[in-house]
Design a protein around this motif. Structure first.
Motif, PDB file in Angstrom:
ATOM      1  N   ALA A   1      -7.577  -8.372   4.934  1.00  0.00           N
ATOM      2  CA  ALA A   1      -8.429  -7.510   4.119  1.00  0.00           C
ATOM      3  C   ALA A   1      -7.965  -6.058   4.216  1.00  0.00           C
ATOM      4  CB  ALA A   1      -9.877  -7.637   4.573  1.00  0.00           C
ATOM      5  N   GLU A   2      -7.547  -5.625   5.422  1.00  0.00           N
ATOM      6  CA  GLU A   2      -7.061  -4.273   5.598  1.00  0.00           C
ATOM      7  C   GLU A   2      -5.787  -4.047   4.802  1.00  0.00           C
ATOM      8  OE1 GLU A   2      -5.736  -1.257   9.242  1.00  0.00           O
ATOM      9  OE2 GLU A   2      -6.313  -3.320   9.648  1.00  0.00           O
ATOM     10  N   GLN A   3      -4.885  -5.016   4.822  1.00  0.00           N
ATOM     11  CA  GLN A   3      -3.643  -4.882   4.079  1.00  0.00           C
ATOM     12  C   GLN A   3      -3.904  -4.846   2.580  1.00  0.00           C
ATOM     13  OE1 GLN A   3      -0.550  -4.346   5.443  1.00  0.00           O
ATOM     14  NE2 GLN A   3      -0.075  -3.888   3.301  1.00  0.00           N
ATOM     15  N   GLN A   4      -4.876  -5.649   2.109  1.00  0.00           N
ATOM     16  CA  GLN A   4      -5.232  -5.623   0.694  1.00  0.00           C
ATOM     17  C   GLN A   4      -5.761  -4.256   0.284  1.00  0.00           C
ATOM     18  OE1 GLN A   4      -7.973  -8.836   0.040  1.00  0.00           O
ATOM     19  NE2 GLN A   4      -6.422 -10.440   0.386  1.00  0.00           N
ATOM     20  N   HIS A   5      -6.571  -3.654   1.169  1.00  0.00           N
ATOM     21  CA  HIS A   5      -7.102  -2.317   0.887  1.00  0.00           C
ATOM     22  C   HIS A   5      -5.967  -1.304   0.801  1.00  0.00           C
ATOM     23  CE1 HIS A   5      -9.685   1.191   0.968  1.00  0.00           C
ATOM     24  NE2 HIS A   5      -9.006   1.646   2.002  1.00  0.00           N
ATOM     25  N   ILE A   6      -4.999  -1.399   1.728  1.00  0.00           N
ATOM     26  CA  ILE A   6      -3.858  -0.486   1.700  1.00  0.00           C
ATOM     27  C   ILE A   6      -3.064  -0.657   0.418  1.00  0.00           C
ATOM     28  CG2 ILE A   6      -1.640   0.049   2.819  1.00  0.00           C
ATOM     29  CD1 ILE A   6      -2.984  -0.650   5.495  1.00  0.00           C
ATOM     30  N   ASN A   7      -2.878  -1.918   0.016  1.00  0.00           N
ATOM     31  CA  ASN A   7      -2.125  -2.180  -1.209  1.00  0.00           C
ATOM     32  C   ASN A   7      -2.822  -1.592  -2.432  1.00  0.00           C
ATOM     33  OD1 ASN A   7      -0.244  -3.538   0.325  1.00  0.00           O
ATOM     34  ND2 ASN A   7      -1.108  -5.577  -0.095  1.00  0.00           N
TER      35      ASN A   7
ATOM     36  N   VAL B   1      -4.862   1.031  -2.497  1.00  0.00           N
ATOM     37  CA  VAL B   1      -4.740   2.488  -2.455  1.00  0.00           C
ATOM     38  C   VAL B   1      -3.355   2.919  -2.896  1.00  0.00           C
ATOM     39  CG1 VAL B   1      -4.725   4.495  -0.930  1.00  0.00           C
ATOM     40  CG2 VAL B   1      -6.503   2.765  -0.685  1.00  0.00           C
ATOM     41  N   GLN B   2      -2.334   2.230  -2.399  1.00  0.00           N
ATOM     42  CA  GLN B   2      -0.969   2.586  -2.773  1.00  0.00           C
ATOM     43  C   GLN B   2      -0.712   2.353  -4.248  1.00  0.00           C
ATOM     44  OE1 GLN B   2       1.394   0.269  -0.053  1.00  0.00           O
ATOM     45  NE2 GLN B   2       1.352   1.869   1.536  1.00  0.00           N
ATOM     46  N   ALA B   3      -1.359   1.319  -4.820  1.00  0.00           N
ATOM     47  CA  ALA B   3      -1.175   1.049  -6.246  1.00  0.00           C
ATOM     48  C   ALA B   3      -1.774   2.151  -7.100  1.00  0.00           C
ATOM     49  CB  ALA B   3      -1.814  -0.293  -6.605  1.00  0.00           C
ATOM     50  N   ARG B   4      -2.851   2.800  -6.596  1.00  0.00           N
ATOM     51  CA  ARG B   4      -3.490   3.888  -7.348  1.00  0.00           C
ATOM     52  C   ARG B   4      -2.778   5.212  -7.143  1.00  0.00           C
ATOM     53  NH1 ARG B   4      -8.418   1.630  -5.247  1.00  0.00           N
ATOM     54  NH2 ARG B   4      -8.534   3.359  -3.774  1.00  0.00           N
ATOM     55  N   THR B   5      -1.913   5.312  -6.129  1.00  0.00           N
ATOM     56  CA  THR B   5      -1.240   6.572  -5.797  1.00  0.00           C
ATOM     57  C   THR B   5       0.202   6.515  -6.267  1.00  0.00           C
ATOM     58  OG1 THR B   5      -2.619   6.769  -3.827  1.00  0.00           O
ATOM     59  CG2 THR B   5      -0.668   8.182  -3.951  1.00  0.00           C
ATOM     60  N   PRO B   6       0.605   7.386  -7.183  1.00  0.00           N
ATOM     61  CA  PRO B   6       2.002   7.382  -7.637  1.00  0.00           C
ATOM     62  C   PRO B   6       2.945   7.578  -6.465  1.00  0.00           C
ATOM     63  CG  PRO B   6       0.639   8.797  -9.020  1.00  0.00           C
ATOM     64  CD  PRO B   6      -0.204   8.397  -7.855  1.00  0.00           C
ATOM     65  N   SER B   7       3.974   6.747  -6.393  1.00  0.00           N
ATOM     66  CA  SER B   7       4.919   6.823  -5.271  1.00  0.00           C
ATOM     67  C   SER B   7       5.709   8.121  -5.282  1.00  0.00           C
ATOM     68  CB  SER B   7       5.878   5.634  -5.314  1.00  0.00           C
ATOM     69  OG  SER B   7       6.576   5.629  -6.557  1.00  0.00           O
ATOM     70  N   SER B   8       5.788   8.747  -6.484  1.00  0.00           N
ATOM     71  CA  SER B   8       6.567   9.980  -6.581  1.00  0.00           C
ATOM     72  C   SER B   8       5.810  11.203  -6.086  1.00  0.00           C
ATOM     73  CB  SER B   8       6.976  10.219  -8.035  1.00  0.00           C
ATOM     74  OG  SER B   8       5.813  10.323  -8.853  1.00  0.00           O
ATOM     75  N   ARG B   9       4.500  11.043  -5.852  1.00  0.00           N
ATOM     76  CA  ARG B   9       3.716  12.198  -5.402  1.00  0.00           C
ATOM     77  C   ARG B   9       4.141  12.598  -3.992  1.00  0.00           C
ATOM     78  NH1 ARG B   9      -2.644  11.747  -5.783  1.00  0.00           N
ATOM     79  NH2 ARG B   9      -2.042  11.652  -7.979  1.00  0.00           N
ATOM     80  N   PRO B  10       4.524  13.843  -3.785  1.00  0.00           N
ATOM     81  CA  PRO B  10       4.964  14.254  -2.445  1.00  0.00           C
ATOM     82  C   PRO B  10       3.813  14.233  -1.459  1.00  0.00           C
ATOM     83  CG  PRO B  10       4.731  16.169  -3.872  1.00  0.00           C
ATOM     84  CD  PRO B  10       4.554  14.960  -4.746  1.00  0.00           C
ATOM     85  N   ARG B  11       4.090  13.807  -0.279  1.00  0.00           N
ATOM     86  CA  ARG B  11       3.088  13.781   0.782  1.00  0.00           C
ATOM     87  C   ARG B  11       3.185  15.073   1.573  1.00  0.00           C
ATOM     88  NH1 ARG B  11       2.841   7.622   3.232  1.00  0.00           N
ATOM     89  NH2 ARG B  11       2.493   6.569   1.219  1.00  0.00           N
ATOM     90  N   ILE B  12       2.103  15.802   1.608  1.00  0.00           N
ATOM     91  CA  ILE B  12       2.079  17.101   2.278  1.00  0.00           C
ATOM     92  C   ILE B  12       1.635  16.899   3.714  1.00  0.00           C
ATOM     93  CG2 ILE B  12       1.068  19.406   2.288  1.00  0.00           C
ATOM     94  CD1 ILE B  12       0.661  19.112  -0.719  1.00  0.00           C
ATOM     95  N   GLN B  13       2.488  17.242   4.622  1.00  0.00           N
ATOM     96  CA  GLN B  13       2.176  17.129   6.040  1.00  0.00           C
ATOM     97  C   GLN B  13       1.604  18.441   6.550  1.00  0.00           C
ATOM     98  OE1 GLN B  13       2.362  14.359   7.720  1.00  0.00           O
ATOM     99  NE2 GLN B  13       3.291  13.189   6.043  1.00  0.00           N
ATOM    100  N   PRO B  14       0.549  18.384   7.346  1.00  0.00           N
ATOM    101  CA  PRO B  14       0.016  19.628   7.905  1.00  0.00           C
ATOM    102  C   PRO B  14       1.065  20.307   8.771  1.00  0.00           C
ATOM    103  CG  PRO B  14      -0.912  17.722   9.024  1.00  0.00           C
ATOM    104  CD  PRO B  14      -0.152  17.200   7.841  1.00  0.00           C
ATOM    105  N   ARG B  15       1.122  21.621   8.667  1.00  0.00           N
ATOM    106  CA  ARG B  15       2.121  22.377   9.411  1.00  0.00           C
ATOM    107  C   ARG B  15       1.443  23.517  10.139  1.00  0.00           C
ATOM    108  NH1 ARG B  15       6.834  24.907   5.983  1.00  0.00           N
ATOM    109  NH2 ARG B  15       5.077  26.105   5.191  1.00  0.00           N
TER     110      ARG B  15
END
Length: 329
Positions: free
Chosen positions: A86-92, A94-108
Motif C-alpha cells: 500500500a505504501e509503494q502504491q501511494h508513492i507511485n 504521488v510520483q505519477a502526479r509529479t512531473p519528473s522534470s520538475r527540479p527538486r529543491i534541497q534545503p541549503r
C-alpha cells in the motif's frame, strides 16, 4: 531438565505451551512464528515478572513460571507485506502526479562567514542597576544588529568587545565613549530623567562616531573624514534597502522633493561634513535642483552642528572622570 507450562495470547486466541526451562527466547520466537506467522522482528512479548532479556536468555532466566500468561503483540508477514504494498502504491501515485522534470529543491544552510563572526559586537550588556534593563537590552540588541551598522563594521573590519550604556547621572555631559579602540563602546541611551530612551537615530549617530574611534583617537581631520564616511555609508545602506519605494508628485509638491528618501540627501551631505564650511550655495528660485541645493545645505549645517556637539559630548581622547576612559594617543 524441568519444563514450564504457560499460555501465549494473541488477538483473542490462546496458545498453551509446555517447554523445557532451558529453552531460549529465540527458540520461543521461532515456535510462535510457526503458530502465528508473526516474525520475531515484528513481535513483542509481555509477561509478569519480566527480567532483562536477550536472544540467548532462557525461559527461567527471563522470569517464566508455570501458569504465567504471555501477551504477544505484532503483525503477521501478510499484514506487513500488505502495508508495504500500500505504501509503494501511494508513492507511485504521488510520483505519477509529479512531473519528473520538475527540479527538486534541497534545503541549503549557508554557514556564517568568518568575517561576520569576527567583525561584530561580541557582547551586549545593559546596566542592570538602572530602571527597565530589559528595554535597554532590546535597544542595544537593535543597535548591534542594525543592518547598516553591521555593514560598515564588515566594510572597515571593526570588532567591538562590549556594547553597553552610560548612566546619565554617572557620566553627565557624555553621549559616548570608546575604551581602548574598541574594547568597549558605551552609549548614552537614556533620557536625563530616566523616563525613557533617546531617539534611535540619534544614538546610532553617536555609535558611528565611537566606531570611528576604533581607528583614530583624536578628533582630527583623519577622524572627521572617517566619521563622515561611516555616516554616509549608513545613509546609503538605508537608501539601498528602500530602493523599491516610489513617490508621486502632487500639486503642492510638484517635484516630489519632500517625498524623496531622507537617506539620499543625508548621504550626500555627509560627503561635505569634515568640520569645515559647506561647499554648496543657497540659490533663490524654485527649480528642482535649486530646492535640492537648499535642502542639502540645510542638512550639512545641521549635521555639522550635531557633530560639533558630539565631539564635546564624546569622552574618547579627553580627560574624564570615567576610570575606564583611555588616555589621548
Amino acid at each position: 531438565m524441568s519444563s514450564i507450562s504457560f499460555t501465549v495470547s494473541f488477538r483473542g486466541q490462546s496458545y498453551p505451551l509446555d517447554l523445557p526451562s532451558d529453552t531460549t527466547l529465540i527458540n520461543l520466537q521461532a515456535i510462535l512464528h510457526d503458530l502465528t506467522s508473526v516474525p520475531p522482528s515484528n513481535k513483542k512479548l509481555l509477561w509478569k515478572g519480566k527480567k532483562a532479556v536477550g536472544d540467548d536468555t532462557t525461559l527461567i532466566q527471563a522470569g517464566f513460571k508455570d501458569g504465567v500468561r504471555v501477551q504477544m503483540l505484532g503483525s503477521t508477514e501478510q499484514e506487513v507485506g500488505g502495508l508495504k504494498a500500500a505504501e509503494q502504491q501511494h508513492i507511485n501515485r504521488v510520483q505519477a502526479r509529479t512531473p519528473s522534470s520538475r527540479p527538486r529543491i534541497q534545503p541549503r544552510v549557508t554557514p556564517a562567514s568568518s568575517s561576520s563572526l569576527r567583525f561584530r559586537f561580541h557582547k551586549i550588556a545593559p546596566l542592570h542597576h538602572l530602571p527597565n534593563p530589559i528595554s535597554a537590552q532590546t535597544l542595544l540588541d537593535k543597535l548591534a544588529n542594525d543592518p547598516a551598522i553591521l555593514h560598515v563594521m564588515q566594510q572597515h573590519s571593526f570588532s567591538v568587545g562590549l556594547l553597553t550604556e552610560l548612566a546619565p547621572h554617572e557620566h553627565p555631559g557624555l553621549l559616548g565613549l570608546n575604551v581602548n579602540s574598541g574594547q568597549e563602546i558605551k552609549l548614552r541611551i537614556r533620557t536625563d530623567r530616566y523616563d525613557g530612551f533617546r531617539l534611535y537615530n540619534d544614538i546610532r549617530k553617536v555609535l558611528c562616531h565611537e566606531l570611528a574611534h576604533n581607528v583614530w583617537g583624536d578628533h582630527d581631520e583623519n577622524f572627521k573624514q572617517l566619521n563622515s564616511q561611516l555616516n554616509r555609508e549608513v545613509a546609503e545602506h538605508g537608501r539601498a534597502r528602500a530602493a523599491g519605494t516610489h513617490t508621486l508628485a502632487t500639486s503642492t509638491d510638484p517635484y516630489g522633493i519632500y517625498q524623496a528618501p531622507e537617506q539620499e540627501v543625508e548621504a550626500e551631505a555627509w560627503s561635505h561634513v569634515l568640520g569645515g564650511n559647506s561647499s554648496t550655495t543657497s540659490i533663490g528660485g524654485d527649480s528642482r535642483d535649486e530646492m535640492r541645493k537648499r535642502m542639502l545645505e540645510a542638512t550639512i549645517k545641521r549635521l555639522q552642528r550635531e557633530e560639533e556637539q558630539l565631539e564635546i559630548s564624546c569622552g574618547t581622547g579627553h580627560c574624564t572622570d570615567d576610570k575606564d576612559a583611555p588616555t589621548s594617543p
